[in-house]
Scaffold this motif. Structure first.
Motif, PDB file in Angstrom:
ATOM      1  N   THR A  33       0.735  -1.200   0.082  1.00  0.00           N
ATOM      2  CA  THR A  33       0.111   0.031   0.019  1.00  0.00           C
ATOM      3  C   THR A  33       0.779   1.286   0.084  1.00  0.00           C
ATOM      4  O   THR A  33       0.710   2.174  -0.739  1.00  0.00           O
ATOM      5  CB  THR A  33      -1.071  -0.137   1.227  1.00  0.00           C
ATOM      6  N   LEU A  34       1.746   1.260   0.742  1.00  0.00           N
ATOM      7  CA  LEU A  34       2.886   2.752   0.922  1.00  0.00           C
ATOM      8  C   LEU A  34       3.445   2.713  -0.642  1.00  0.00           C
ATOM      9  O   LEU A  34       3.275   3.701  -1.124  1.00  0.00           O
ATOM     10  CB  LEU A  34       3.900   2.356   1.939  1.00  0.00           C
ATOM     11  N   TRP A  35       3.667   1.732  -1.280  1.00  0.00           N
ATOM     12  CA  TRP A  35       4.355   2.095  -2.616  1.00  0.00           C
ATOM     13  C   TRP A  35       3.335   2.363  -3.536  1.00  0.00           C
ATOM     14  O   TRP A  35       3.450   3.049  -4.474  1.00  0.00           O
ATOM     15  CB  TRP A  35       4.976   0.602  -3.081  1.00  0.00           C
ATOM     16  N   ALA A  36       1.943   1.998  -3.469  1.00  0.00           N
ATOM     17  CA  ALA A  36       1.032   2.115  -4.402  1.00  0.00           C
ATOM     18  C   ALA A  36       0.761   3.652  -4.290  1.00  0.00           C
ATOM     19  O   ALA A  36       0.175   4.418  -5.128  1.00  0.00           O
ATOM     20  CB  ALA A  36      -0.407   1.518  -3.962  1.00  0.00           C
ATOM     21  N   ASP A  61      -4.965  -0.982  -5.245  1.00  0.00           N
ATOM     22  CA  ASP A  61      -6.166  -0.146  -5.802  1.00  0.00           C
ATOM     23  C   ASP A  61      -6.811   0.905  -4.665  1.00  0.00           C
ATOM     24  O   ASP A  61      -7.053   2.196  -5.121  1.00  0.00           O
ATOM     25  CB  ASP A  61      -7.539  -1.269  -5.903  1.00  0.00           C
ATOM     26  N   ALA A  62      -6.793   0.619  -3.268  1.00  0.00           N
ATOM     27  CA  ALA A  62      -7.321   1.228  -2.532  1.00  0.00           C
ATOM     28  C   ALA A  62      -6.775   3.104  -2.361  1.00  0.00           C
ATOM     29  O   ALA A  62      -7.522   3.721  -2.344  1.00  0.00           O
ATOM     30  CB  ALA A  62      -7.255   0.650  -0.816  1.00  0.00           C
ATOM     31  N   PRO A  63      -5.407   3.044  -2.227  1.00  0.00           N
ATOM     32  CA  PRO A  63      -4.863   4.513  -1.992  1.00  0.00           C
ATOM     33  C   PRO A  63      -5.163   5.072  -3.301  1.00  0.00           C
ATOM     34  O   PRO A  63      -5.315   6.415  -3.280  1.00  0.00           O
ATOM     35  CB  PRO A  63      -3.391   4.182  -1.580  1.00  0.00           C
ATOM     36  N   ARG A  73       0.716   9.628  -1.449  1.00  0.00           N
ATOM     37  CA  ARG A  73       1.660   8.812  -0.228  1.00  0.00           C
ATOM     38  C   ARG A  73       1.013   8.835   1.194  1.00  0.00           C
ATOM     39  O   ARG A  73       1.163   7.777   1.830  1.00  0.00           O
ATOM     40  CB  ARG A  73       2.941   9.537  -0.323  1.00  0.00           C
ATOM     41  N   VAL A  74       0.365   9.969   1.459  1.00  0.00           N
ATOM     42  CA  VAL A  74      -0.267  10.060   2.661  1.00  0.00           C
ATOM     43  C   VAL A  74      -1.788   9.149   2.730  1.00  0.00           C
ATOM     44  O   VAL A  74      -1.750   8.463   3.872  1.00  0.00           O
ATOM     45  CB  VAL A  74      -0.597  11.377   3.043  1.00  0.00           C
ATOM     46  N   MET A  75      -2.261   9.144   1.443  1.00  0.00           N
ATOM     47  CA  MET A  75      -3.426   8.147   1.623  1.00  0.00           C
ATOM     48  C   MET A  75      -2.992   6.875   1.548  1.00  0.00           C
ATOM     49  O   MET A  75      -3.709   5.786   2.105  1.00  0.00           O
ATOM     50  CB  MET A  75      -4.289   8.412   0.371  1.00  0.00           C
ATOM     51  N   GLY A  76      -1.954   6.293   1.069  1.00  0.00           N
ATOM     52  CA  GLY A  76      -1.269   5.071   1.090  1.00  0.00           C
ATOM     53  C   GLY A  76      -0.939   4.545   2.201  1.00  0.00           C
ATOM     54  O   GLY A  76      -1.260   3.530   2.891  1.00  0.00           O
TER      55      GLY A  76
END
Length: 407
Positions: free
Chosen positions: A61-64, A119-121, A343-346
């Motif tokens: 997720t962070l990389w997304a 997909d989420a972030p 990145r914050v939303m990740g």
């Protein structure tokens, strides 16, 4: 109340989401029921399935979020939504042909989790590009309404469909429903999107995003609170399946009713959030009140002795949790620099969804050892404690002048 629907791109997106999310909730209900059937009703097996589905969040997720800041979000979403639909087709084919076993479900839970983690972030940070900052709070609330309308319709349909034709056809229907959101994305006018300046390819972009959040005490409190509530309080799907089957001795339609009752509350909460979106007020204060009320109400619901008393208590639980999640989401998105939003939303989605494996395993273990009610009771009390701790932390920061008044 529906101001953000004036944007054509958002109308395409919301229309596709109604269909796709209905299919998603149908699959979630069918997947939980299939795991219980294949495992002989084991809450621990259901906890493993939940953990596998959300475990990839920890790694991806962070990389997304970095990808969301660097690349075209619409293109990424087309790829991930297509892949999520294919997962539904795969599980449905295995189930309909009668060859599905528990490890098949586990593998597909993990694969589904990988694409969902990306997909989420991206999806969360794409909303502001469709509607612009002025309509973001309203669009987040409408997204929640769409999500929870599907949460009402999906499990109800799934409960009837499982009884009538079995779980396999529900998975196939979900695969087909993903076409709607992909078509909506393809029909968008890319020139009308409110795209921020893309982040260039630089070293240390992920660390830069983490440093940005660490330097914002208000964001740190929101992130910690989201992790605590998401991990320990919001494990509804697996706990409801166990409550319906093992405590109240209901069939799949009884499980569907429980999810539907919760969704009635969350839809109501999302509607109230949409009506509030144009009014001034502190989103931080509303977030804390929502989290505290949710924790107290969930613990109370876990103690209800009868099926229908338990089901009715889920309505105010849903209102409270939607008040919390909607205000937390809009608080984060509106408080950050646009070039950092992905990145914050990740990180936000990592803490929200990444706590699910821990919560899924913990709730399964608690249900096995102490009984099915305890995940709800203890999860609610932990959420209440986190809300109180968050309020104290924000009050301390406000006195030091690190954040503005909560209003």
């Amino acid at each position: 109340m529906f101001r953000s629907l004036r944007e054509r791109n958002y109308r395409y997106y919301a229309s596709g989401q109604v269909v796709s999310l209905t299919g998603t909730w149908m699959q979630r209900a069918a997947q939980d029921w299939l795991v219980l059937e294949l495992s002989g009703g084991s809450p621990a097996a259901l906890g493993v399935a939940v953990a596998l589905q959300f475990l990839p969040t920890l790694a991806l997720t962070l990389w997304a979020g970095v990808f969301a800041d660097r690349f075209d979000k619409r293109t990424i979403l087309i790829v991930t939504q297509t892949a999520l639909g294919l997962c539904g087709f795969a599980l449905g084919t295995l189930d309909v042909t009668g060859i599905a076993v528990l490890w098949h479900v586990y593998v597909l839970c993990f694969v589904l989790g990988c694409f969902s983690a990306v997909d989420a972030p991206v999806r969360q940070s794409f909303v502001v590009e469709m509607v612009g900052p002025a309509q973001l709070t309203n669009a987040v609330a409408l997204n929640s309404m769409t999500f929870n309308l599907a949460r009402i319709v999906g499990p109800a349909i799934a409960g009837l469909a499982i009884t009538a034709v079995g779980t396999g056809w529900v998975f196939l229907a979900n695969g087909l429903s993903s076409v709607a959101v992909v078509v909506g994305l393809l029909l968008m006018d890319a020139a009308a999107l409110h795209r921020p300046r893309a982040a260039g390819k630089e070293r240390g972009q992920l660390r830069a995003g983490l440093r940005y959040v660490r330097g914002r005490p208000d964001l740190v409190v929101v992130m910690v609170l989201m992790f605590c509530v998401g991990a320990f309080g919001m494990n509804f799907e697996n706990t409801f399946a166990v409550m319906a089957r093992n405590v109240f001795h209901r069939e799949a339609d009884g499980y569907g009713i429980l999810i539907t009752m919760l969704a009635v509350g969350t839809l109501t909460g999302a509607t109230l959030a949409a009506r509030r979106s144009g009014k001034p007020g502190s989103r931080l204060r509303l977030m804390l009140l929502g989290a505290g009320a949710f924790g107290a109400l969930e613990a109370l619901a876990g103690l209800m002795p009868g099926y229908w008393m338990f089901a009715v208590c889920l309505i105010p639980v849903g209102i409270a949790v939607m008040t919390f999640t909607t205000s937390a989401n809009s608080t984060v998105q509106l408080a950050v620099d646009p070039t950092m939003r992905g990145r914050v939303m990740g990180l936000y989605m990592l803490l929200f969804m990444g706590g699910k494996p821990l919560g899924g395993l913990a709730s399964g273990w608690l249900a096995e050892v102490l009984g099915p009610r305890w995940p709800l009771v203890l999860g609610g009390l932990l959420s209440l404690a986190a809300a109180v701790g968050g309020a104290l932390a924000l009050s301390h920061q406000r006195k030091r002048g690190l954040i503005p008044s909560l209003g």
